[in-house]
Design an enzyme around this catalytic site. Sequence first.
Site, short mmCIF file in Angstrom:
data_model
loop_
_atom_site.label_atom_id
_atom_site.label_comp_id
_atom_site.label_asym_id
_atom_site.label_seq_id
_atom_site.Cartn_x
_atom_site.Cartn_y
_atom_site.Cartn_z
N ARG A 225 17.82 35.12 3.32
CA ARG A 225 16.55 34.57 3.78
C ARG A 225 15.73 35.69 4.41
NH1 ARG A 225 17.12 30.90 0.89
NH2 ARG A 225 17.26 28.67 1.38
N HIS A 273 11.42 35.06 -4.65
CA HIS A 273 12.46 34.08 -4.28
C HIS A 273 13.02 33.36 -5.53
CE1 HIS A 273 13.97 31.32 -0.83
NE2 HIS A 273 14.80 31.27 -1.86
P1 NAP Z 1 27.96 29.61 2.54
O1 NAP Z 1 28.96 29.28 1.50
O2 NAP Z 1 27.73 28.65 3.65
O3 NAP Z 1 28.39 31.01 3.17
C1 NAP Z 1 27.81 31.52 4.31
C2 NAP Z 1 28.56 32.80 4.70
O4 NAP Z 1 27.87 33.42 5.78
C3 NAP Z 1 29.99 32.53 5.17
O5 NAP Z 1 30.84 33.57 4.73
C4 NAP Z 1 29.85 32.59 6.69
O6 NAP Z 1 31.01 32.99 7.38
C5 NAP Z 1 28.79 33.65 6.84
N1 NAP Z 1 28.10 33.54 8.13
C6 NAP Z 1 27.25 32.56 8.55
N2 NAP Z 1 26.83 32.82 9.79
C7 NAP Z 1 27.41 33.98 10.17
C8 NAP Z 1 27.37 34.76 11.34
N3 NAP Z 1 26.63 34.40 12.41
N4 NAP Z 1 28.10 35.89 11.38
C9 NAP Z 1 28.86 36.26 10.32
N5 NAP Z 1 28.96 35.56 9.18
C10 NAP Z 1 28.23 34.43 9.11
O7 NAP Z 1 26.55 29.91 1.90
P2 NAP Z 1 26.21 30.29 0.38
O8 NAP Z 1 26.28 29.10 -0.49
O9 NAP Z 1 27.02 31.47 0.01
O10 NAP Z 1 24.66 30.69 0.52
C11 NAP Z 1 24.25 31.72 1.38
C12 NAP Z 1 22.75 31.76 1.51
O11 NAP Z 1 22.15 32.34 0.35
C13 NAP Z 1 22.05 30.42 1.63
O12 NAP Z 1 22.16 29.87 2.93
C14 NAP Z 1 20.62 30.77 1.28
O13 NAP Z 1 19.91 31.14 2.44
C15 NAP Z 1 20.78 31.99 0.37
N6 NAP Z 1 20.35 31.68 -1.01
C16 NAP Z 1 19.28 32.35 -1.51
C17 NAP Z 1 18.87 32.12 -2.82
C18 NAP Z 1 17.77 32.90 -3.45
O14 NAP Z 1 17.32 32.55 -4.54
N7 NAP Z 1 17.30 33.96 -2.84
C19 NAP Z 1 19.56 31.17 -3.60
C20 NAP Z 1 20.64 30.51 -3.04
C21 NAP Z 1 21.04 30.78 -1.75
P3 NAP Z 1 32.35 32.09 7.35
O15 NAP Z 1 32.89 32.22 5.95
O16 NAP Z 1 33.24 32.72 8.33
O17 NAP Z 1 31.92 30.70 7.68
C1 GLV Z 2 17.55 28.96 -2.42
O1 GLV Z 2 16.95 29.74 -1.77
C2 GLV Z 2 18.66 28.20 -1.95
O2 GLV Z 2 18.95 28.25 -0.75
O3 GLV Z 2 19.31 27.53 -2.76
#
Ligand code: NAP
Ligand code: GLV
Length: 310
Positions: A225, A273
């Site tokens: 983000r 994005h």
């Molecule tokens: P997820 O499965 O919830 O994973 C989040 C990761 O971040 C986990 O490993 C978590 O640690 C870690 N984390 C969260 N807060 C933390 C902190 N304060 N300190 C250290 N580590 C921390 O999320 P995801 O599905 O992988 O998605 C991640 C993010 O990608 C989304 O929230 C979104 O913002 C972004 N995204 C962007 C796009 C785009 O098109 N640009 C698309 C999709 C997603 P733990 O494993 O220890 O809980």
């Molecule tokens: C896109 O940014 C998502 O969080 O899926």
Amino acid sequence: MHLLFAHPGTPPEEWVAALRAALPEHHVSIWNPNAPATGADVALVWKPPANLFTHETQLKTIFNLGAGVDAVLALPTFPADARLIRLEDAGMAVQMAEYVLFALARASRDFDVYDAQQRAGQWQPAPGTLRADWPVGILGLGRIGLQVAQTLATLGYDVAGWSRSGRDDVAGMTSYAGAEALPAFLARTRVLVNVLPLTAETRGFIDASVLAQLKSGAHVINVGRGESLVEKDLLAALASGQVAGASLDVFETEPLPQDHPFWRDARVHITPHVAARTLLEESIAQIASKVRALAAGQPITGIVSRDRGY
Ligand code: NAP
Ligand code: GLV
């Protein structure tokens, strides 16, 4: 169950048809703020307007049509007792791995140099680069970060990952966990990839101090983000040369304002994005399977912790 589709940014017909086909035993409506409330108890949302929750007051289960839930949790009207469920991968992780690999290769393999050479009609092989000189550090090892790490490790990159709790199950990746491990993680990292969710803890996380601890001539890839990266600190790090380039998919303000200096810096690569898009088929399949599980009283994964914010 009565499901409501509330994604103001996208034409609903295809989504609703797929939802009805996947869940014929459930009722599906399209949100219309000008019509009486439907009484739906389940909603599928992406960046909904705040008045969705004051209008549709029976909603108890909200499926977020994306991985990041920051926008929906930021709504003051979001019901305190509702269950929020995010997309888990649903075809986004492989897109993200592809995006990060592309940005990494562009930075580390002189592809920008050859693009410039082509425009100048030049044939001039550079000395070549070594992967060992481009250690990658991934912030966030969730559903998406793990796939990025696995993909890069399989290709032989020097990969480390940092998260709250750490992961020791990715072959070829060194895991760092928690605040105390952050300095060591940053000190070994040249290419910093952000895939953290936006929470109170990660807002403004990549600041001047974090950027200064990276290897000199770093490259920043932000696909998490925009608000996790302090843009003025990145500009200062680009000006000093501490950061040599950046590949940015997300920004503090989206769309990126026309007068933003990133537009005019050839070292900064911008996408609007799109690093990992929500895919209709995969998303509906995942949500339909969770709706069926909930209807049968079975547990599901992907429920967002309101305390952690992800
Ligand atoms: P997820 O499965 O919830 O994973 C989040 C990761 O971040 C986990 O490993 C978590 O640690 C870690 N984390 C969260 N807060 C933390 C902190 N304060 N300190 C250290 N580590 C921390 O999320 P995801 O599905 O992988 O998605 C991640 C993010 O990608 C989304 O929230 C979104 O913002 C972004 N995204 C962007 C796009 C785009 O098109 N640009 C698309 C999709 C997603 P733990 O494993 O220890 O809980
Ligand atoms: C896109 O940014 C998502 O969080 O899926």
